[in-house]
Design an enzyme around this catalytic site. Structure first.
Site, PDB file in Angstrom:
ATOM      1  N   ILE A  25       0.867  -1.177   0.000  1.00  0.00           N
ATOM      2  CA  ILE A  25       0.000   0.000   0.000  1.00  0.00           C
ATOM      3  C   ILE A  25       0.902   1.225   0.000  1.00  0.00           C
ATOM      4  CG2 ILE A  25      -1.757   1.245   1.327  1.00  0.00           C
ATOM      5  CD1 ILE A  25      -2.694  -1.446   2.428  1.00  0.00           C
ATOM      6  N   THR A  26       0.411   2.345  -0.496  1.00  0.00           N
ATOM      7  CA  THR A  26       1.255   3.503  -0.804  1.00  0.00           C
ATOM      8  C   THR A  26       2.116   3.979   0.362  1.00  0.00           C
ATOM      9  OG1 THR A  26      -0.242   4.229  -2.541  1.00  0.00           O
ATOM     10  CG2 THR A  26       1.225   5.890  -1.602  1.00  0.00           C
ATOM     11  N   PHE A  27       1.526   4.334   1.478  1.00  0.00           N
ATOM     12  CA  PHE A  27       2.316   4.930   2.556  1.00  0.00           C
ATOM     13  C   PHE A  27       3.286   3.928   3.195  1.00  0.00           C
ATOM     14  CE2 PHE A  27       0.284   8.733   1.817  1.00  0.00           C
ATOM     15  CZ  PHE A  27       0.596   9.722   2.746  1.00  0.00           C
TER      16      PHE A  27
END
Length: 470
Positions: free
Chosen positions: A120-122
């Site tokens: 996931i991005t973060f």
């Protein structure tokens, strides 16, 4: 193997005691060759004169850093690190990225890079720049609750989420500043956070309206600064491919359009470096944080078909989508409620001919994920197969028609082929026309530290800044 060749114990928010270890690789990611190349020790002891560029010294953290010259100006070792959010590793084989394909052919590439879990991005972006697994650095999702802080992190709330209490580890741009070197960061998750009074030398906060070409212009502005002001690390985050992938699917026309536009902007960056006679001076590394899977209404798991209203009422919140990261209502006994819900999802699992998911208590989550030793990780994790999603009938009624949205989703098993990220690079610290053995994203912090002659902070790398050539 422990980072920095020590037996250090890492501590991070919500992470009480963690022995730094390497990932448990599946057979396909097992070391294939015996010839290791230190990507940042490719310059020989002898001085090498080429194209008007004088290079000398070994690029080792224990040796004097080399000095380059483009014919008019001196340059210290430099890295431009670009992340194209949401680009799947096999996207580079689809003929939409001639520039990236050229880098891959003439420089180095990995068949794929394994993102940390969850992809996931973060969490992934913070692993890229700290060399830590999410369970160690504490950014375990785009949104999550911390019982010890009695507070929630939400990535779209910058006034709250940039608080340093959330962010464990040390990003490469702070490592640089701490060691008296300049850094510049454009929109990278976490770049607006202050660490013990330190920030990147230059930074641009996230702004969804700024185009990639504008970011390239900013990179040129920094590269054109005098030596004493010029950043040696430049990080650039690019969000458009991921946004299109969610809206149109990873194989949608708009997604490929955004990928092609990003490729053109990278071409413009390389052209600018060539005009400045910096092709053999500046290292350019292009990665993605994770891939993406296509969704479909035929791949939905309705968990309210089996779970009772009483069982559903135990759920306080759900994090880590598409995984059901389940937190228990504070009024309930957590241990008892987790057991009840675990058995309920096992009942759902057994009711389906092909379940397409697995359910785990946090302490039983498979060790290969490196994702169970942090209070911020929900106590119950229900992990679907790639491309499958959990819903309730209230969330999506199949009788109403229409397509399930989002059309593209990521966050599945990080070792799924659809989750794999890209890695290509070129520059003086990388060999030419070589393929790198697949590796985890936590390795790149030490790779960049070695190139930039930085002493890395404690991290989870297993390769000591070395990437292996096939």
């Amino acid at each position: 193997m422990v980072a920095n060749e020590t037996d250090s114990i890492l501590t991070a928010p919500g992470h009480t005691r963690y022995q730094s270890i390497g990932p448990s690789e599946p057979e396909e990611e097992t070391v294939k060759g015996k010839h290791k190349i230190a990507v940042a020790i490719l310059i020989t002891l002898a001085s090498l004169l080429f194209g008007g560029v004088l290079v000398h010294g070994l690029t080792s953290g224990n040796e004097q850093a080399p000095i380059y010259n483009n014919g008019t100006h001196s340059f210290a070792p430099t890295v431009i690190f670009i992340s194209l959010d949401g680009v799947v590793s096999h996207d580079l084989d689809l003929h939409f990225t001639p520039v990236l394909s050229e880098i891959a052919e003439q420089g180095v590439k990995a068949d794929y890079m394994t993102p940390s879990f969850p992809p996931i991005t973060f969490p992934s972006h913070w692993s890229l720049v700290t060399g830590l697994y999410p369970e160690a650095h504490g950014i375990v999702g785009n949104y999550f609750y911390d019982k010890n802080l009695n507070d929630s992190f939400y990535y779209k709330s910058p006034d709250q989420s940039w608080d340093s209490k959330w962010w464990g580890g040390e990003p490469i741009w702070i490592t640089a500043v701490r060691q008296k070197k300049k850094s510049g960061v454009i929109m990278w998750p976490g770049c607006s956070t202050e660490f013990s009074g330190l920030r990147p030398t230059y930074s641009v906060a996230f702004n969804d309206h700024i185009k990639f070409d504008d970011k390239v212009d900013q990179v040129f502005d920094w590269i054109d600064l005098p030596l004493e002001d010029r950043p040696q690390f430049v990080g650039v985050y690019v969000q458009q491919v991921d946004q299109a992938g969610h809206a149109y699917g990873p194989y949608g026309n708009e997604t490929f359009k955004q990928l092609h536009l990003a490729d053109k902007s990278i071409g413009r960056l390389l052209d600018g470096l060539k005009e400045r006679n910096l092709t053999d001076i500046v290292n350019v590394m292009v990665v993605s944080d994770h891939g993406m899977s296509e969704t479909d209404k035929s791949r939905l798991i309705y968990y309210d078909d089996v779970l009772t209203e009483k069982e559903l009422s135990l759920i306080w919140s759900i994090e880590a989508s598409p995984t059901l990261g389940i937190r228990i209502h504070p009024s309930e006994n957590e241990e008892e409620a987790v057991e009840i819900l675990y058995e309920a999802f096992r009942r759902l699992h057994n009711s389906l001919d092909t379940p397409h998911f697995e359910v785990y208590k946090r302490e039983d989550f498979p060790s290969r994920f490196q994702f169970r030793d942090n209070i911020r990780i929900p106590p119950l994790m229900v992990l679907p197969d790639a491309g499958w999603n959990f819903v309730t009938h209230k969330e999506f009624d199949p009788n109403l028609g229409g397509e399930y949205e989002p059309r593209g989703v990521h966050g599945y098993d990080n070792m799924s082929p659809e989750s794999r990220a890209i890695f290509v690079a070129q520059g003086p610290d990388f060999p030419k026309k070589k393929t790198i053995v697949p590796f985890w994203n936590i390795e790149l912090y030490s790779v960049m530290s070695r190139i930039l002659h930085l002493k890395p902070s404690n991290n989870n790398n297993t390769l000591n800044g070395l990437l292996e050539v096939e």
